[in-house]
Design an enzyme around this catalytic site. Structure first.
Site, PDB file in Angstrom:
ATOM      1  CG  HIS A  49      -0.365  -0.060   2.596  1.00  0.00           C
ATOM      2  ND1 HIS A  49      -0.048  -0.892   3.410  1.00  0.00           N
ATOM      3  CD2 HIS A  49       0.400   1.066   3.077  1.00  0.00           C
ATOM      4  CE1 HIS A  49       0.473  -0.929   4.444  1.00  0.00           C
ATOM      5  NE2 HIS A  49       0.884   0.376   4.287  1.00  0.00           N
TER       6      HIS A  49
HETATM    7  C1  T46 Z   1       2.628   0.874   6.886  1.00  0.00           C
HETATM    8  C2  T46 Z   1       3.628  -0.448   7.092  1.00  0.00           C
HETATM    9  C3  T46 Z   1       4.998  -0.094   7.104  1.00  0.00           C
HETATM   10  C4  T46 Z   1      -4.194  -0.660  13.812  1.00  0.00           C
HETATM   11  O1  T46 Z   1      -4.940  -1.018  14.316  1.00  0.00           O
HETATM   12  N1  T46 Z   1      -3.422   0.521  13.927  1.00  0.00           N
HETATM   13  C5  T46 Z   1      -2.306   0.811  13.415  1.00  0.00           C
HETATM   14  O2  T46 Z   1      -1.655   1.632  13.821  1.00  0.00           O
HETATM   15  C6  T46 Z   1      -1.618   0.010  12.477  1.00  0.00           C
HETATM   16  C7  T46 Z   1      -0.397   0.227  11.687  1.00  0.00           C
HETATM   17  C8  T46 Z   1      -2.478  -1.236  12.174  1.00  0.00           C
HETATM   18  N2  T46 Z   1      -3.693  -1.371  12.685  1.00  0.00           N
HETATM   19  C9  T46 Z   1      -4.445  -2.705  12.392  1.00  0.00           C
HETATM   20  C10 T46 Z   1      -4.985  -2.735  10.953  1.00  0.00           C
HETATM   21  C11 T46 Z   1      -4.985  -4.130  10.518  1.00  0.00           C
HETATM   22  O3  T46 Z   1      -6.015  -4.783  10.807  1.00  0.00           O
HETATM   23  O4  T46 Z   1      -3.337  -3.785  12.315  1.00  0.00           O
HETATM   24  C12 T46 Z   1      -3.683  -4.627  11.322  1.00  0.00           C
HETATM   25  C13 T46 Z   1      -2.505  -4.912  10.355  1.00  0.00           C
HETATM   26  O5  T46 Z   1      -2.185  -3.730   9.704  1.00  0.00           O
HETATM   27  P1  T46 Z   1      -1.519  -3.575   8.106  1.00  0.00           P
HETATM   28  O6  T46 Z   1      -2.219  -4.894   7.452  1.00  0.00           O
HETATM   29  O7  T46 Z   1      -1.979  -2.384   7.445  1.00  0.00           O
HETATM   30  O8  T46 Z   1      -0.232  -3.876   8.153  1.00  0.00           O
HETATM   31  P2  T46 Z   1       1.219  -3.694   7.157  1.00  0.00           P
HETATM   32  O9  T46 Z   1       2.177  -4.421   8.169  1.00  0.00           O
HETATM   33  O10 T46 Z   1       0.739  -4.427   6.005  1.00  0.00           O
HETATM   34  O11 T46 Z   1       1.430  -2.187   7.235  1.00  0.00           O
HETATM   35  C14 T46 Z   1       1.819  -1.233   8.293  1.00  0.00           C
HETATM   36  C15 T46 Z   1       1.200   0.013   8.363  1.00  0.00           C
HETATM   37  O12 T46 Z   1      -0.461  -0.177   8.411  1.00  0.00           O
HETATM   38  C16 T46 Z   1       1.453   0.846   7.182  1.00  0.00           C
HETATM   39  O13 T46 Z   1       0.915   2.171   7.556  1.00  0.00           O
HETATM   40  O14 T46 Z   1       3.384   1.912   6.205  1.00  0.00           O
HETATM   41  O15 T46 Z   1       3.168  -1.038   8.253  1.00  0.00           O
END
Ligand code: T46
Length: 139
Positions: A49
């Site tokens: 993303h």
């Molecule tokens: C990014 C990369 C480097 C939350 O509730 N709060 C938060 O602050 C974050 C980061 C995530 N979440 C929840 C949302 C999803 O249900 O945690 C779950 C996993 O998040 P996500 O699939 O977005 O994780 P990544 O590792 O794909 O991405 C993350 C960050 O979301 C993103 O901003 O830049 O790490």
């Protein structure tokens, strides 16, 4: 494509190392959120993303991983292997995190609180977003 990697200053002595990070001094924005990921399974690719506004610094404080940054025209892979290296990820940048070692802990300093509306999770939409941003800039 310019990649900004910060080298933080460890305060080392005979007891070991300590790194301190202050907003605006070591981190180039106000830190509104900190999160970290660990126990990432082998072969997993996270991210996929971009963000419209969010700026972040990624630090692999234990173990190692790789980050792919893609600005819509160019892509680079940056290894993160040291706890004193911080990768700056600006807004409007597609990111993928992969090749996590089993002991990897990836710590993230973020300029904004969590907001799902700031995410662009479709690559074609990201490309259109970049093109529209570039059009605005050239006017
Ligand atoms: C990014 C990369 C480097 C939350 O509730 N709060 C938060 O602050 C974050 C980061 C995530 N979440 C929840 C949302 C999803 O249900 O945690 C779950 C996993 O998040 P996500 O699939 O977005 O994780 P990544 O590792 O794909 O991405 C993350 C960050 O979301 C993103 O901003 O830049 O790490």
């Amino acid at each position: 494509m310019q990649v900004i990697k910060y080298m933080f200053q460890p305060h080392g002595d005979e007891r070991g190392q300590l790194i301190s990070l202050e907003e605006f001094n070591d981190i180039p924005f106000r830190i509104k959120r900190v999160y970290f990921m660990y126990d990432t399974l082998e072969g997993v690719v996270r991210g996929h993303h971009a963000h419209k506004s969010l700026e972040q610094i990624l630090v692999c404080i234990h173990g190692s991983c790789k980050i792919r940054l893609d600005n819509g025209t160019e892509s680079k892979v940056i290894p993160l292997e040291k706890p004193y290296e911080g990768l700056y990820v600006p807004n409007s940048m597609w990111r993928e995190m992969f090749d996590f070692s089993p002991d990897a802990v990836l710590l993230v300093f973020a300029s904004e609180i969590y907001d799902e509306k700031d995410y662009i999770r479709d690559y074609d939409e990201f490309k259109r977003y970049i093109e529209s941003e570039n059009k605005h800039e050239s006017i």
